[in-house]
Write a protein that holds these residues in place. Structure first.
Motif, PDB file in Angstrom:
ATOM      1  N   GLU A  38       0.803  -1.214   0.000  1.00  0.00           N
ATOM      2  CA  GLU A  38       0.000   0.000   0.000  1.00  0.00           C
ATOM      3  C   GLU A  38       0.842   1.272   0.000  1.00  0.00           C
ATOM      4  O   GLU A  38       0.376   2.348  -0.348  1.00  0.00           O
ATOM      5  N   LYS A 142      -3.380  -9.628   3.153  1.00  0.00           N
ATOM      6  CA  LYS A 142      -2.872  -8.619   2.217  1.00  0.00           C
ATOM      7  C   LYS A 142      -2.215  -9.267   0.997  1.00  0.00           C
ATOM      8  O   LYS A 142      -1.631  -8.579   0.163  1.00  0.00           O
ATOM      9  N   LEU A 520       3.092  -1.692   4.189  1.00  0.00           N
ATOM     10  CA  LEU A 520       1.710  -1.853   4.633  1.00  0.00           C
ATOM     11  C   LEU A 520       1.375  -0.855   5.733  1.00  0.00           C
ATOM     12  O   LEU A 520       2.258  -0.413   6.479  1.00  0.00           O
TER      13      LEU A 520
END
Length: 577
Positions: A38, A142, A520
């Motif tokens: 991310e 994830k 993340l």
């Protein structure tokens, strides 16, 4: 431990995700596009090496003596320092804090055992009791491939996007100790002698030959751990993987007097043997370093707690008896219980530890009608419970008297002093905590927490049994073993890591650091902090809303036979005294 008070500004919304807490073998479907990063990442992969109980008090002299060149190089070319453990600094509490980034008041694990105040019974903790998501679940969701090898508090193994081989609390290889299940057959085919035994043999006339045999068993576990990591990493793939070496802790428990410079002259031959065992560990560290480099991986070497000499055993239940808070029915029967314990130990049995009302009757013949407080179990520290009316079935302390009783006991334990072996006056319990204050939680949310946590002087370990008339039973240096300390170790090396730097951190900091380094967001309710100072490039740290974990009902995890096996294993290391 950093608390939630430091994180109130992080939460932008209410929790949005709910994970059903279950132990199934239904695989998490991996994302075909790989990990979902991310944010900008500083680590393509992360390899975590757990050295259970490792301490710089032993490692530094060995490094200075040239016995651990691989670890020395990793320290010089990376960042290292003391990693503070949990309170108590014990395997299940500490490794669960690592895996969740949260303290015992959040994840629910403070010891190998758990006391149920509503039933007055003890049971062994398992993954079902972990009340927060672990790093393996967070990463799996994830799209990251994960691997966990021999990490404590992973039995029964949970479903992950990757593989899991459960840890120290696994009863035996007869259980389903892997995820996926077929990995078990693969392991036993390649390593047919794989097992969960600590296997420290004792014989009256065993001598150095038997001692060397014990060390070779430990050295073999080091080699096997590396082989498992290389094999599973190659066959299952990985983005974040951990391999843990539990027997580092066992070695120090059993051979501390030969490792500690203050006592190693007792037996130079065994001191040399023990040092060589750490050189074998260093060889394994070198292999794992090469493995990490070949996979362009960040390397994190850590321990769950430190280690030191076990100088004596503190007896809080003796003090409670002397203060009139605890009543023994019969001194004759109490002596019989102790005699039976000795016989059981000599026969290798742990008769009826969990059959009795509390498990504590295995040690003490208590009169519950006159007992207002008792240390029900002890994991280095003492877990004291007040016998509260309306909470425990046989409770006698009225709710309106609870706080007054708790405060009286807190002050009494803080005031206890004695002379150590050198004649110096010491405070036996320098810290006595109300657990909801220590862990920053509410008692009504965590009824299983002890009413007081008794923290003894370093070098002392709390026991629940009663022997003699003194608050501390001091041990002979010739019989000295090891016990835990709060100060563990951290060594970080690899791409983007600062060289030759020192750091002081908390074990709760490691998971948020791994998440941020992997690109993340960090759950906002994690109590640990991402360690930006590890890196020579900016670490991007952003937060996401907490995720709620629903703890499902479950059946008893361990059979009576498995409880006996675990009891013997833990008692052998002094965890259930």
């Amino acid at each position: 431990m950093k608390t939630d008070a430091n994180h109130t500004d992080r939460v932008s919304s209410k929790p949005t995700n709910t994970a059903i807490f279950a132990n199934t073998q239904t695989a998490i479907k991996p994302d075909d596009n790989g990990p979902k990063r991310e944010l900008p990442a500083l680590a393509k992969r992360v390899l975590i090496v757990g050295l259970d109980g490792a301490t710089f008090d032993i490692l530094t002299p060995l490094i200075q003596a040239g016995r651990m060149p691989n670890l020395e190089r990793l320290i010089k070319t990376g960042t290292s320092g003391v990693l503070e453990s949990t309170k108590p600094p014990i395997t299940p509490a500490a490794w669960t804090t690592f895996m969740t980034g949260k303290g015992p008041g959040r994840h629910g694990i403070i010891d190998f055992e758990k006391y149920d105040v509503t039933t007055n019974k003890l049971s062994f903790n398992s993954t079902f009791e972990i009340r927060e998501k672990t790093i393996w679940e967070i990463l799996s969701e994830k799209g990251f491939r994960v691997g966990s090898i021999n990490v404590p508090m992973t039995y029964p193994p949970r479903k992950v996007n990757g593989f899991m081989i459960s840890g120290f609390e696994t009863p035996s290889i007869d259980t389903d100790f892997t995820y996926p299940r077929h990995l078990k057959d693969e392991i036993l085919r390649i390593w047919p002698d794989y097992n969960y035994q600590t296997d420290w043999k004792r014989k009256t006339f065993g001598g150095d030959k038997l001692f060397q045999r014990n060390l070779r068993y430990i050295e073999k576990s080091f080699t096997q751990g590396y082989e498992l990591a290389a094999h599973c990493g190659r066959h299952y793939g990985w983005d974040v993987m951990m391999v843990l070496f539990k027997l580092v802790d066992n070695l120090q428990h059993k051979a501390w007097k030969y490792l500690d410079s203050h006592t190693s002259s007792i037996n130079q031959t065994r001191s040399e043997m023990s040092a060589r065992c750490f050189t074998s560990l260093d060889n394994t560290i070198g292999n794992l370093e090469e493995f990490a480099k070949n996979n362009d991986s960040l390397l994190i070497i850590m321990s769950d707690h430190g280690h030191g000499s076990l100088d004596g055993k503190a007896q809080p239940n003796l003090l409670l008896k002397q203060w009139g808070y605890l009543k023994i029915k019969s001194s004759v029967k109490q002596a019989g219980i102790r005699t039976q314990r000795i016989i059981d130990r000599l026969r290798g049995k742990t008769t009826k530890r969990f059959d009795a009302n509390l498990g504590i009757e295995h040690d003490l013949d208590l009169d519950w009608s006159q007992t207002r407080a008792c240390v029900m179990h002890a994991g280095m520290y003492g877990f004291l419970y007040i016998s509260l009316k309306g909470r425990q079935p046989q409770g006698i302390v009225k709710p309106e008297e609870y706080e007054a009783v708790r405060e009286d006991l807190r002050k009494r334990f803080l005031a206890v002093k004695c002379h150590n072996r050198n004649g110096r006056t010491i405070q036996v319990f320098p810290e006595v905590h109300r657990t909801e204050e220590l862990y920053n939680c509410r008692r009504e949310d965590h009824p299983w927490l002890p009413d007081l946590l008794l923290i003894p002087q370093p070098g002392l370990s709390v026991v629940r049994k009663i022997r003699g008339t003194q608050p501390v039973r001091w041990l002979s240096r010739y019989r000295m073993e090891g016990t835990h300390r709060v100060e563990g170790i951290l060594v970080v090396n690899g791409p983007n890591v600062r060289q030759g730097q020192s750091i002081q951190a908390n074990i709760a900091d490691i998971t948020p650091t791994i998440l941020a380094a992997a690109g993340l967001r960090v759950p906002a309710d994690m109590e640990g902090q991402a360690l930006a100072e590890l890196f020579d490039k900016p670490l991007c740290v952003e937060f996401e809303p907490p995720q709620v974990v629903e703890v499902a009902e479950h059946e008893e995890v361990y059979t009576d036979k498995e409880k006996e096996a675990l009891t013997r294993r833990l008692a052998d290391l002094g965890y259930l005294e």
